[in-house]
Design a protein around this motif. Structure first.
Motif, PDB file in Angstrom:
ATOM      1  N   LYS A  90      -9.877  -0.565  -0.670  1.00 29.24           N
ATOM      2  CA  LYS A  90      -9.087   0.599  -0.246  1.00 29.24           C
ATOM      3  C   LYS A  90      -8.188   1.084  -1.377  1.00 29.24           C
ATOM      4  O   LYS A  90      -8.114   2.287  -1.666  1.00 29.24           O
ATOM      5  CB  LYS A  90      -8.260   0.225   0.984  1.00 29.24           C
ATOM      6  CG  LYS A  90      -7.358   1.331   1.512  1.00 29.24           C
ATOM      7  CD  LYS A  90      -6.554   0.837   2.703  1.00 29.24           C
ATOM      8  CE  LYS A  90      -5.630   1.909   3.248  1.00 29.24           C
ATOM      9  NZ  LYS A  90      -4.829   1.424   4.407  1.00 29.24           N
ATOM     10  N   LEU A  91      -7.515   0.140  -2.056  1.00 28.32           N
ATOM     11  CA  LEU A  91      -6.668   0.516  -3.190  1.00 28.32           C
ATOM     12  C   LEU A  91      -7.497   1.168  -4.293  1.00 28.32           C
ATOM     13  O   LEU A  91      -7.087   2.185  -4.875  1.00 28.32           O
ATOM     14  CB  LEU A  91      -5.951  -0.714  -3.744  1.00 28.32           C
ATOM     15  CG  LEU A  91      -4.975  -1.463  -2.838  1.00 28.32           C
ATOM     16  CD1 LEU A  91      -4.262  -2.558  -3.644  1.00 28.32           C
ATOM     17  CD2 LEU A  91      -3.957  -0.518  -2.207  1.00 28.32           C
ATOM     18  N   TYR A  97       0.834  -1.210   0.000  1.00 28.42           N
ATOM     19  CA  TYR A  97       0.000   0.000   0.000  1.00 28.42           C
ATOM     20  C   TYR A  97       0.870   1.262   0.000  1.00 28.42           C
ATOM     21  O   TYR A  97       0.643   2.194  -0.773  1.00 28.42           O
ATOM     22  CB  TYR A  97      -0.930  -0.010   1.213  1.00 28.42           C
ATOM     23  CG  TYR A  97      -1.636   1.302   1.434  1.00 28.42           C
ATOM     24  CD1 TYR A  97      -2.741   1.658   0.666  1.00 28.42           C
ATOM     25  CD2 TYR A  97      -1.181   2.208   2.407  1.00 28.42           C
ATOM     26  CE1 TYR A  97      -3.390   2.877   0.861  1.00 28.42           C
ATOM     27  CE2 TYR A  97      -1.811   3.427   2.597  1.00 28.42           C
ATOM     28  CZ  TYR A  97      -2.914   3.751   1.827  1.00 28.42           C
ATOM     29  OH  TYR A  97      -3.540   4.958   2.010  1.00 28.42           O
ATOM     30  N   SER A  98       1.873   1.287   0.855  1.00 26.50           N
ATOM     31  CA  SER A  98       2.738   2.470   0.948  1.00 26.50           C
ATOM     32  C   SER A  98       3.489   2.719  -0.347  1.00 26.50           C
ATOM     33  O   SER A  98       3.631   3.872  -0.798  1.00 26.50           O
ATOM     34  CB  SER A  98       3.727   2.296   2.107  1.00 26.50           C
ATOM     35  OG  SER A  98       3.055   2.174   3.343  1.00 26.50           O
ATOM     36  N   LYS A 119       1.107   4.036  -3.039  1.00 25.34           N
ATOM     37  CA  LYS A 119       0.764   5.436  -2.765  1.00 25.34           C
ATOM     38  C   LYS A 119       1.890   6.363  -3.227  1.00 25.34           C
ATOM     39  O   LYS A 119       1.643   7.423  -3.816  1.00 25.34           O
ATOM     40  CB  LYS A 119       0.496   5.600  -1.273  1.00 25.34           C
ATOM     41  CG  LYS A 119      -0.156   6.917  -0.887  1.00 25.34           C
ATOM     42  CD  LYS A 119      -0.606   6.890   0.561  1.00 25.34           C
ATOM     43  CE  LYS A 119      -1.260   8.202   0.965  1.00 25.34           C
ATOM     44  NZ  LYS A 119      -2.509   8.477   0.207  1.00 25.34           N
ATOM     45  N   ALA A 120       3.136   5.938  -2.983  1.00 21.39           N
ATOM     46  CA  ALA A 120       4.275   6.744  -3.443  1.00 21.39           C
ATOM     47  C   ALA A 120       4.338   6.771  -4.973  1.00 21.39           C
ATOM     48  O   ALA A 120       4.637   7.818  -5.571  1.00 21.39           O
ATOM     49  CB  ALA A 120       5.574   6.175  -2.868  1.00 21.39           C
ATOM     50  N   LYS A 139       1.904   6.747  -6.960  1.00 21.78           N
ATOM     51  CA  LYS A 139       0.845   7.634  -7.435  1.00 21.78           C
ATOM     52  C   LYS A 139       1.193   9.107  -7.230  1.00 21.78           C
ATOM     53  O   LYS A 139       0.893   9.947  -8.087  1.00 21.78           O
ATOM     54  CB  LYS A 139      -0.463   7.324  -6.706  1.00 21.78           C
ATOM     55  CG  LYS A 139      -1.625   8.255  -7.066  1.00 21.78           C
ATOM     56  CD  LYS A 139      -2.899   7.851  -6.339  1.00 21.78           C
ATOM     57  CE  LYS A 139      -4.007   8.861  -6.542  1.00 21.78           C
ATOM     58  NZ  LYS A 139      -4.387   9.021  -7.972  1.00 21.78           N
ATOM     59  N   GLU A 140       1.860   9.406  -6.125  1.00 18.99           N
ATOM     60  CA  GLU A 140       1.989  10.810  -5.713  1.00 18.99           C
ATOM     61  C   GLU A 140       3.339  11.451  -6.017  1.00 18.99           C
ATOM     62  O   GLU A 140       3.446  12.681  -5.993  1.00 18.99           O
ATOM     63  CB  GLU A 140       1.715  10.913  -4.208  1.00 18.99           C
ATOM     64  CG  GLU A 140       0.308  10.502  -3.819  1.00 18.99           C
ATOM     65  CD  GLU A 140       0.083  10.480  -2.309  1.00 18.99           C
ATOM     66  OE1 GLU A 140       1.101  10.622  -1.572  1.00 18.99           O
ATOM     67  OE2 GLU A 140      -1.069  10.337  -1.883  1.00 18.99           O
ATOM     68  N   GLU A 145      -8.751   4.737  -3.439  1.00 16.62           N
ATOM     69  CA  GLU A 145      -7.692   5.747  -3.385  1.00 16.62           C
ATOM     70  C   GLU A 145      -6.935   5.900  -4.710  1.00 16.62           C
ATOM     71  O   GLU A 145      -5.927   6.612  -4.774  1.00 16.62           O
ATOM     72  CB  GLU A 145      -6.707   5.409  -2.261  1.00 16.62           C
ATOM     73  CG  GLU A 145      -7.341   5.465  -0.878  1.00 16.62           C
ATOM     74  CD  GLU A 145      -6.332   5.295   0.245  1.00 16.62           C
ATOM     75  OE1 GLU A 145      -5.122   5.537   0.006  1.00 16.62           O
ATOM     76  OE2 GLU A 145      -6.747   4.916   1.357  1.00 16.62           O
ATOM     77  N   LEU A 189      -5.227   3.675  -6.333  1.00 11.84           N
ATOM     78  CA  LEU A 189      -3.974   2.922  -6.382  1.00 11.84           C
ATOM     79  C   LEU A 189      -4.121   1.655  -7.221  1.00 11.84           C
ATOM     80  O   LEU A 189      -3.113   1.028  -7.556  1.00 11.84           O
ATOM     81  CB  LEU A 189      -3.529   2.556  -4.958  1.00 11.84           C
ATOM     82  CG  LEU A 189      -3.427   3.731  -3.978  1.00 11.84           C
ATOM     83  CD1 LEU A 189      -2.929   3.248  -2.628  1.00 11.84           C
ATOM     84  CD2 LEU A 189      -2.525   4.826  -4.534  1.00 11.84           C
ATOM     85  N   PRO A 226      -0.425   2.992 -10.316  1.00 10.76           N
ATOM     86  CA  PRO A 226       0.334   2.183  -9.354  1.00 10.76           C
ATOM     87  C   PRO A 226       0.206   0.682  -9.581  1.00 10.76           C
ATOM     88  O   PRO A 226       1.205  -0.035  -9.578  1.00 10.76           O
ATOM     89  CB  PRO A 226      -0.262   2.609  -8.012  1.00 10.76           C
ATOM     90  CG  PRO A 226      -0.731   4.006  -8.245  1.00 10.76           C
ATOM     91  CD  PRO A 226      -1.258   3.998  -9.651  1.00 10.76           C
TER      92      PRO A 226
END
Length: 530
Positions: free
Chosen positions: A272-273, A203-204, A207-208, A210-211, A276, A278, A224
Motif C-alpha cells: 500500500k505504501l 500511514y497518515s 501521506k501528509a 508527501k502531500e 501510493e 509513500l 516520505p
C-alpha cells in the motif's frame, strides 16, 4: 531477511571460549610453555615469544597493526608479541579459507569473522583448539563473564559441546550503534502531526509528508520513507506485526515469519505504501549513497540507520528523533528487534600455537576493566583523560584530527574488539552531551524510545555437521526466494491476493519444514546449555 550490518565507523566488539571434542580431540597444551609461563602476574612469560596473528585490514586503518598502541603496550606488559598477517577486509574470507585448506595457519585469529559452519568444521578437524578448559584454568575474566552472562556460553558453545572462538559481547547499554527508524520531527512540528504510535498512524503521517510540502520548497519532492538495497526498514516494520525477524522465537517456539498470516499483513501494508508513493520507489535498487544524497537534500521523512547524521548529515542530525516501535491490529506489543549481544567468531587459537595457556592469558586481560580501557582508549594522559573524578572519559584527539583517525592509531579500527563492560559504557555516557554531542542525541533517543521495547532476535545457534550438510542443500535457495518474493509482493510484481498460496507451496517444495525443524532443534540445544 538478511540482517543489515552496522555502518558506524566506531562500531565496537569482543570475544569468548572452547574445550575437547567428541571425535577424541584432546585440548591443546604445551610442555614447552610450562618452563616460561607464569600462572599469575606479569609478564605472562619470562622469555619473549612471538606469535603470528591474522586479522583484517580495514579501509579506516591509518597505521599498520604492528604500530598500534594496544599491541605495543601489551607486548611490553606480557612479553608476547605478534607478527601480523593482515589481508584486506574484502579478501579476508578467501585468505582464511586458503589458510585452513593449506594447513598454513597463524597462531591466532582476530576479527576474521569465523562462521558457525567454519567453527564446526575446523574444530572437528582439530585445526581450531577447544578453549573451555584453558579459560577455566587461565582466564578468570572470561570465566567470570561466562558465569554472569548465560547467553554468552549458550551462543559460543558448538553442537559438539565445545567452544572454538571468543565472541564480541556487547553491553546492555550498547544500543548507540544499532540501526533504528528515524522520523523528521521538524516536519511533524511544521504540519502539526503527532508522533505515530500504530501502523495506521504511520500511514497518515507519511501521506501528509508527501502531500503538504513539509520542507517548504514549493516542490513535491518529499520522500516520505526510504530504504536502500543495503539498509532497509523492513525488519522494523515487520516488528509491528509481531516478528523480530524471519526466524522468530517471541512465542517461545521457532516460527518462520514469511509463512505466517501476520507476515502477509505486513506485505499488504508495505505494498500500500509503495503503490501510493509513500515508500521510495527506488528502495530495492538504490544503494545507501543515493539515500544519503536525498537526505542531504532535505527530502527524507523516515529512514533506517544507526544515527541521523549517517544519512542526512551533521546539520540535520537533531531534526530527527528515534521512532518508537509501532503496533498494528494483529500485534499490540511494541517490539524493537535487537541483534544478539553475543557475536561469535572473533578470536580463536589454532593447533599450531605452541603457547595456548599464554595466549588465553593475553586475551583474558582484555576482558578486565583495565584491559578494556587500554584497548578502547589507549594510555591515560596520552590518549584519553578521565573527567569529574573518573565518572566520565574522553579522547585527547589532537586539534584538526578526526576522531576515527586518532583511534585508528590505538587499536584496529572496524575490527571486533573486547568490550563487555557496562562500566566502559557508563564512562562513555557520562556528560556525553558535552564530550560527544553528536552521539549524545542518538543515545538519548535510543534509551528513551527504543531500549525499553528491545526484544532479542533469533540467537546465534550452532548446528551439527549433518545439519550443516542438510542446510547447505536448500538454505540459500529458501532465503533468497523469500527475499525476492518480499520485493515482488511489495512492489506489485506479484499479487498478494493471487500468488500467496503458490508462494507457500514453493517454499514447501524447497524443504522449508526441514529448514524450520533444524533451526528449532538447534534452538533447543542453545536453551539447554548451562
Amino acid at each position: 531477511m538478511k540482517r543489515q550490518h552496522l555502518l558506524f565507523a566506531f562500531v565496537m566488539s569482543v570475544f569468548i571460549m572452547s574445550g575437547c571434542s567428541d571425535s577424541g580431540q584432546e585440548e591443546t597444551s604445551s610442555d614447552l610453555n610450562k618452563d616460561i609461563f607464569n600462572e599469575e602476574g606479569y609478564p605472562i612469560v619470562d622469555e619473549k615469544i612471538e606469535l603470528i596473528m591474522m586479522g583484517p585490514s580495514t579501509p579506516h586503518q591509518t597505521v599498520p597493526w604492528d604500530e598500534l598502541k594496544v599491541f605495543q603496550v601489551l607486548k611490553e606488559k606480557t612479553n608476547i608479541g605478534f607478527h601480523f598477517n593482515n589481508p584486506s577486509a574484502e579478501s579476508m574470507e578467501e585468505k582464511l579459507n586458503l589458510a585452513f585448506a593449506s594447513d598454513d595457519l597463524p597462531d591466532v585469529l582476530l576479527g576474521m569473522g569465523l562462521t558457525i559452519e567454519q567453527e564446526a568444521d575446523y574444530g572437528a578437524e582439530g585445526q581450531l583448539i577447544p578453549l573451555e578448559k584453558l579459560i577455566e584454568e587461565h582466564g578468570p575474566n572470561l570465566q567470570k563473564m561466562l558465569e554472569e552472562k548465560p547467553e554468552v556460553r549458550k551462543s559460543i558453545t558448538a553442537a559438539d559441546g565445545h567452544i572454538y572462538s571468543l565472541p564480541f559481547v556487547d553491553s546492555e547499554l550498547g544500543f548507540l550503534s544499532y540501526q533504528k527508524l528515524w522520523i523528521n520531527q521538524t516536519w511533524l512540528d511544521k504540519l502539526g502531526l503527532e508522533m505515530p504510535e500504530t501502523i495506521d498512524d504511520l500511514y497518515s503521517v507519511l501521506k501528509a509528508f508527501k502531500e503538504e510540502d513539509p520542507n517548504g520548497n514549493g516542490k513535491a519532492d518529499e520522500i516520505p520513507m526510504a530504504s536502500s538495497k543495503d539498509v532497509n526498514v523492513h525488519n522494523v516494520i515487520q516488528a509491528a506485526f509481531g516478528f523480530t525477524g524471519h526466524l522468530d522465537v517471541t512465542t517461545g517456539d521457532v516460527r518462520f515469519a514469511p509463512m505466517e498470516e501476520e507476515y502477509r499483513d505486513y506485505l499488504t501494508f508495505m505494498n500500500k505504501l509503495f503503490e501510493e508513493g509513500l515508500y521510495d520507489s527506488e528502495s530495492f535498487t538504490q544503494d545507501k549513497q543515493h539515500v544519503n544524497a536525498k537526505g542531504a537534500n532535505e527530502q527524507l521523512g523516515v529512514f533506517y540507520d544507526g544515527g541521523p547524521f549517517l544519512t542526512v548529515g551533521i546539520e540535520q542530525n537533531e531534526d530527527y528523533v528515534a521512532l518508537s516501535p509501532l503496533t498494528s491490529e494483529v500485534s499490540n506489543k511494541k517490539i524493537a528487534p535487537r541483534t544478539s549481544l553475543v557475536q561469535p567468531g572473533v578470536f580463536a587459537i589454532t593447533n599450531v600455537n605452541e603457547h595456548p595457556e599464554a595466549t588465553i592469558r593475553w586475551v583474558d586481560y582484555l576482558y578486565s576493566d583495565e584491559g578494556a580501557i587500554l584497548y578502547n582508549y589507549g594510555i591515560e594522559g596520552e590518549d584519553f583523560e578521565y573527567i569529574d573524578d573518573k565518572q566520565g572519559i574522553r579522547y585527547l584527539t589532537p586539534e584538526g584530527m578526526e576522531r576515527n583517525e586518532f583511534i585508528s592509531k590505538i587499536k584496529p579500527l572496524g575490527v571486533a574488539e573486547p568490550r563487555t563492560h557496562d562500566h566502559i559504557q557508563e564512562l562513555q555516557l557520562y556528560k556525553q552531551e558535552e564530550t560527544d554531542p553528536q552521539d549524545a542525541h542518538i543515545m538519548q533517543q535510543t534509551l528513551e524510545n527504543i531500549k525499553p521495547f528491545a526484544e532479542p532476535m533469533f540467537p546465534h545457534v550452532h548446528f551439527t555437521e549433518d545439519e550443516i550438510k542438510t542446510l547447505n542443500t536448500f538454505r540459500t535457495d529458501i532465503e533468497d526466494y523469500v527475499e525476492q518474493m518480499e520485493a515482488q509482493f511489495i512492489t506489485g510484481g506479484a499479487s498478494i491476493e493471487n500468488d500467496w498460496n503458490e508462494y507457500l507451496d514453493t517454499l514447501e517444495d524447497m524443504g522449508v519444514e526441514q529448514y524450520i525443524q533444524i533451526h528449532s532443534d538447534a534452538y533447543d540445544r542453545w536453551k539447554a546449555v548451562e
